[in-house]
Enzyme design. Structure first.
Site, PDB file in Angstrom:
ATOM      1  N   LYS A 125      27.374  48.135  35.972  1.00 20.70           N
ATOM      2  CA  LYS A 125      26.060  48.358  36.497  1.00 20.70           C
ATOM      3  C   LYS A 125      26.314  49.188  37.518  1.00 20.70           C
ATOM      4  O   LYS A 125      25.350  50.326  37.298  1.00 20.70           O
ATOM      5  CB  LYS A 125      25.866  46.995  37.547  1.00 20.70           C
ATOM      6  CG  LYS A 125      24.882  47.259  38.419  1.00 20.70           C
ATOM      7  CD  LYS A 125      24.646  45.855  39.153  1.00 20.70           C
ATOM      8  CE  LYS A 125      23.692  46.057  40.099  1.00 20.70           C
ATOM      9  NZ  LYS A 125      23.413  44.638  40.873  1.00 20.70           N
ATOM     10  N   GLU A 171      32.014  33.365  43.641  1.00 21.55           N
ATOM     11  CA  GLU A 171      31.550  34.601  44.252  1.00 21.55           C
ATOM     12  C   GLU A 171      30.264  34.523  44.995  1.00 21.55           C
ATOM     13  O   GLU A 171      30.104  35.385  45.838  1.00 21.55           O
ATOM     14  CB  GLU A 171      31.545  35.723  43.199  1.00 21.55           C
ATOM     15  CG  GLU A 171      31.731  37.040  43.676  1.00 21.55           C
ATOM     16  CD  GLU A 171      32.054  38.200  42.541  1.00 21.55           C
ATOM     17  OE1 GLU A 171      33.019  38.318  42.196  1.00 21.55           O
ATOM     18  OE2 GLU A 171      31.033  38.738  42.019  1.00 21.55           O
ATOM     19  N   GLY A 217      25.698  41.399  39.274  1.00 17.35           N
ATOM     20  CA  GLY A 217      26.244  41.576  38.138  1.00 17.35           C
ATOM     21  C   GLY A 217      26.778  40.078  37.394  1.00 17.35           C
ATOM     22  O   GLY A 217      26.578  40.082  36.277  1.00 17.35           O
ATOM     23  N   ARG A 218      27.033  39.085  38.325  1.00 22.97           N
ATOM     24  CA  ARG A 218      27.469  37.807  37.833  1.00 22.97           C
ATOM     25  C   ARG A 218      26.090  36.818  37.136  1.00 22.97           C
ATOM     26  O   ARG A 218      26.291  35.763  36.560  1.00 22.97           O
ATOM     27  CB  ARG A 218      28.157  36.814  38.692  1.00 22.97           C
ATOM     28  CG  ARG A 218      27.508  36.729  40.117  1.00 22.97           C
ATOM     29  CD  ARG A 218      28.339  36.120  41.142  1.00 22.97           C
ATOM     30  NE  ARG A 218      27.897  36.206  42.612  1.00 22.97           N
ATOM     31  CZ  ARG A 218      27.768  37.091  43.213  1.00 22.97           C
ATOM     32  NH1 ARG A 218      28.349  38.337  42.891  1.00 22.97           N
ATOM     33  NH2 ARG A 218      27.385  36.813  44.444  1.00 22.97           N
ATOM     34  N   GLU A 269      38.355  50.016  37.183  1.00 28.20           N
ATOM     35  CA  GLU A 269      39.164  49.245  35.716  1.00 28.20           C
ATOM     36  C   GLU A 269      38.257  49.840  34.766  1.00 28.20           C
ATOM     37  O   GLU A 269      38.926  50.099  33.496  1.00 28.20           O
ATOM     38  CB  GLU A 269      38.954  47.788  35.921  1.00 28.20           C
ATOM     39  CG  GLU A 269      39.836  47.089  36.821  1.00 28.20           C
ATOM     40  CD  GLU A 269      39.235  46.951  38.199  1.00 28.20           C
ATOM     41  OE1 GLU A 269      38.324  47.498  38.587  1.00 28.20           O
ATOM     42  OE2 GLU A 269      39.527  45.750  38.855  1.00 28.20           O
ATOM     43  N   LYS A 307      40.017  46.042  47.111  1.00 25.27           N
ATOM     44  CA  LYS A 307      39.703  47.477  46.329  1.00 25.27           C
ATOM     45  C   LYS A 307      40.073  48.570  47.335  1.00 25.27           C
ATOM     46  O   LYS A 307      40.784  49.594  46.717  1.00 25.27           O
ATOM     47  CB  LYS A 307      38.211  47.527  46.070  1.00 25.27           C
ATOM     48  CG  LYS A 307      37.766  46.672  44.756  1.00 25.27           C
ATOM     49  CD  LYS A 307      36.391  47.094  44.336  1.00 25.27           C
ATOM     50  CE  LYS A 307      35.532  46.331  43.204  1.00 25.27           C
ATOM     51  NZ  LYS A 307      34.440  46.533  43.192  1.00 25.27           N
ATOM     52  N   HIS A 331      45.481  16.544  28.884  1.00 30.82           N
ATOM     53  CA  HIS A 331      46.931  16.535  28.799  1.00 30.82           C
ATOM     54  C   HIS A 331      47.501  17.597  29.796  1.00 30.82           C
ATOM     55  O   HIS A 331      48.728  17.793  29.484  1.00 30.82           O
ATOM     56  CB  HIS A 331      47.311  16.959  27.569  1.00 30.82           C
ATOM     57  CG  HIS A 331      46.708  15.938  26.432  1.00 30.82           C
ATOM     58  ND1 HIS A 331      47.449  14.687  25.892  1.00 30.82           N
ATOM     59  CD2 HIS A 331      45.443  15.910  25.757  1.00 30.82           C
ATOM     60  CE1 HIS A 331      46.340  13.964  24.991  1.00 30.82           C
ATOM     61  NE2 HIS A 331      45.414  14.704  25.195  1.00 30.82           N
TER      62      HIS A 331
HETATM   63  C1  G6Q Z   1      29.352  40.401  40.071  1.00 33.28           C
HETATM   64  C2  G6Q Z   1      30.031  41.358  40.919  1.00 33.28           C
HETATM   65  C3  G6Q Z   1      31.182  41.908  40.263  1.00 33.28           C
HETATM   66  C4  G6Q Z   1      30.792  43.184  39.255  1.00 33.28           C
HETATM   67  C5  G6Q Z   1      31.952  43.769  38.750  1.00 33.28           C
HETATM   68  C6  G6Q Z   1      31.767  44.895  37.881  1.00 33.28           C
HETATM   69  O1  G6Q Z   1      28.326  39.876  40.643  1.00 33.28           O
HETATM   70  O2  G6Q Z   1      29.221  42.243  41.466  1.00 33.28           O
HETATM   71  O3  G6Q Z   1      31.944  41.028  39.636  1.00 33.28           O
HETATM   72  O4  G6Q Z   1      30.021  42.535  38.154  1.00 33.28           O
HETATM   73  O5  G6Q Z   1      32.830  44.361  39.817  1.00 33.28           O
HETATM   74  O6  G6Q Z   1      30.734  45.979  38.452  1.00 33.28           O
HETATM   75  P1  G6Q Z   1      30.100  46.936  37.697  1.00 33.28           P
HETATM   76  O7  G6Q Z   1      29.075  46.224  36.560  1.00 33.28           O
HETATM   77  O8  G6Q Z   1      29.353  47.832  38.706  1.00 33.28           O
HETATM   78  O9  G6Q Z   1      31.383  47.833  36.762  1.00 33.28           O
END
Ligand code: G6Q
Length: 547
Positions: free
Chosen positions: A207, A353, A267-268, A213, A512, A384
């Site tokens: 996003k 989250e 994001g989620r 990462e 972070k 199990h």
């Molecule tokens: C979700 C969070 C988080 C995000 C990641 C990746 O709701 O905001 O999990 O999706 O940190 O972020 P980017 O899509 O910006 O790389």
């Protein structure tokens, strides 16, 4: 200032109600009312929700519905669907529901109808997915792209991972899908070992397009591709899904190969947007859109059903009942379907989250408990592993069981055994086994009096342990859409009751920030940054070992 949740009338009444209700046994409730299951089952399309095996009666529900009304839930639902900026800490609307608004009625964010832009990206996505599937969009050397690699993390990874796996049966036969999320070089190395640069499409999903990462992994993959096929190959092997065109271009991806999404999609909550590109490519755009249809059906159900018949509302309120009155701060989601094996991991982010918060909407520290710990795994595997604790641990763990009536792989009697197991778990948790029953069983099995005496308590089960059972006809794209949207709305309702913002995630920031401080120290380019003595010692030890 909003009245504290604990001071609402409904809360006080629930507190009193809990005092006597905590002793009531579900097995007695079932014995007293043979119609309990009819009464407490809801249906939407091919999804059936049996919530009868929970510790409540009509009065409990009445109070919980009153609590929801006291907290303004009706109006809050409308506010989300209207596009109000309910994510107030980030000043954003929360419009994942617009991504699957199949009615196409206008929805406004900042006074602008968001539907035209959403439809345009969806159409572009459909075209691109088709072109890749048909081999019209080819790799640099003219070969069909058959390995799809999504590079993303968190919300830009977990949804696609979960949904592509859930829909594996729908994949194009000649395609494979991989995911790189972890910064651990192993994640990259293991995927790159499996794919061929000539036939691989990398989807950089981010996003913000600033996530360390994802960008580090994307750079590594880009170098791998360029080393094999040269710089011009990037245009045919890299696409980006992002809100940040500037950074996408800076990375060297042609904006034509960028698929946009928007700040009003968290994001989620983004697997319904172009973040779902890997799903659309491997399972096909028709199936991707069926998933949107299913989610839309759940949205309509949630937005228009009264609370008494509203699946996400009832799920949420029962969760509040356990979390805030019984003090049970955990729950498990157990899909009895191998294709849903990543569903609990997906829900973990969605729930924890969103609702792992401790400051309310007025800025006060909260004095009641909010988001529970969610865990789970596929049944019967988990029977199990952690089920011992679920059956005989000192505290109960409310469970959600999900089971399809029909398997995608009806082989021999596998599915009947699977179904028998999930139903047995729910029944056993509810009913339990008294010491007397355990003793009778032991005696029947030929144990001596002394052995019966010694073992009967270990062999007994308290029961009265709650579970929801979701039966779906089959795990198809439509049903998957319904299931995911159902949990999204459950999380929303709980966030409303707890008076928190479910749509930011400030908690992920501190780690972070500190990692950015430690990084130069590890590479020897910075010293003298003050840490606690444990962290400093760990940094030194690792540096020494790496020499
Ligand atoms: C979700 C969070 C988080 C995000 C990641 C990746 O709701 O905001 O999990 O999706 O940190 O972020 P980017 O899509 O910006 O790389």
């Amino acid at each position: 200032m909003k009245k504290n949740l604990l001071k609402t009338k409904a809360w006080k009444k629930l507190t009193d109600h809990y005092k006597h209700f905590k002793k009531i046994e579900m097995r007695d409730l079932f014995d007293a009312d043979p119609k309990r299951a009819d009464k407490y089952t809801l249906k939407l399309d091919n999804l059936m929700f049996d919530y009868s095996k929970n510790r409540f009666n009509d009065h409990t529900l009445k109070l919980l519905f009153r609590l929801a009304r006291d907290c303004g839930l009706e109006e809050k639902i409308k506010a989300m669907f209207r596009g109000d900026k309910i994510n107030f800490t980030e000043n954003r609307s929360v419009l994942h529901i617009a991504l699957r608004n199949r009615s196409n009625k206008p929805i406004y964010a900042d006074g602008k109808d968001v539907m035209p832009a959403i439809n345009a990206v969806l159409a572009k996505m459909r075209q691109f997915a088709e072109d890749v599937r048909l081999g019209k969009f080819k790799g640099h050397t003219g070969k069909k792209l058959t390995s799809i690699v999504n590079i993303g993390i968190g919300g830009s990874d977990l949804g696609p991972v979960m949904a592509t796996e859930a829909l594996r049966k729908y994949w194009a036969k000649d395609m494979n899908c991989y995911f790189i999320s972890n910064i651990d070089g192993t994640a990259c190395a293991e995927v790159l070992n499996k794919v061929n640069p000539e036939t691989t499409l990398f989807i950089v999903s981010s996003k913000t397009f600033t996530t360390i990462e994802t960008l580090t992994n994307a750079r590594t993959c880009r170098k791998w591709l360029v080393d094999a096929l040269g710089e011009p190959a990037v245009a045919k092997h890299f696409i980006a899904i992002s809100t940040n065109q500037k950074e996408v271009e800076k990375f060297g991806i042609n904006p034509e190969n960028m698929f946009e999404f928007w700040d009003f999609v968290g994001g989620r909550y983004s697997m319904w947007s172009a973040i779902g590109m890997s799903i659309a490519i491997v399972a096909g755009p028709d199936n991707f859109e069926k998933m949107l249809d299913g989610a839309f059906a759940m949205d309509k159900h949630f937005a228009t059903s009264d609370f008494e018949h509203n699946i996400p509302v009832i799920m949420a309120l029962l969760g509040i009942w356990y979390n805030n009155f019984f003090g049970v701060k955990r729950y498990a989601v157990i899909p009895y379907d191998q294709y849903l094996q990543y569903f609990p991991a997906y829900l973990q982010q969605l729930d924890m989250e969103s609702n792992g918060k401790s400051v309310d909407r007025e800025g006060n520290f909260i004095n009641y408990s909010t988001g529970p710990v969610l865990f789970g795994g596929a049944g019967t595997n988990v029977q199990h592993s952690f089920f011992q604790l679920i059956h005989q641990g000192t505290d109960f763990v409310p469970c959600d069981f999900i089971i399809p009536a029909i398997s995608h792989n009806e082989i021999g009697d596998h599915h009947e055994i699977l179904v028998a197991n999930v139903l047995a778990q729910g029944e056993a948790l509810m009913r339990g086994k008294t010491e007397k029953e355990a003793a009778a069983e032991l005696a029947k099995a030929g144990k001596s009096k002394d052995e019966v005496k010694a073992l009967k308590r270990y062999k007994s089960f308290s029961g009265n342990r709650p579970s929801n059972t979701f039966v779906v006809k089959k795990v198809d794209p439509y049903t998957l859409g319904e299931l995911v949207a159902m949990y999204e709305h459950k999380v929303f309702v709980q966030g409303v009751i707890w008076n928190i913002n479910s749509y930011d995630q400030m908690g992920v920031e501190l780690g972070k920030q500190l990692a950015l401080n430690i990084l130069p120290e590890l590479s020897g380019n910075a010293t003298g940054i003050r840490h606690d003595c444990s962290t400093s010692k760990l940094i030194e030890a690792i540096k020494k070992m790496r020499k």
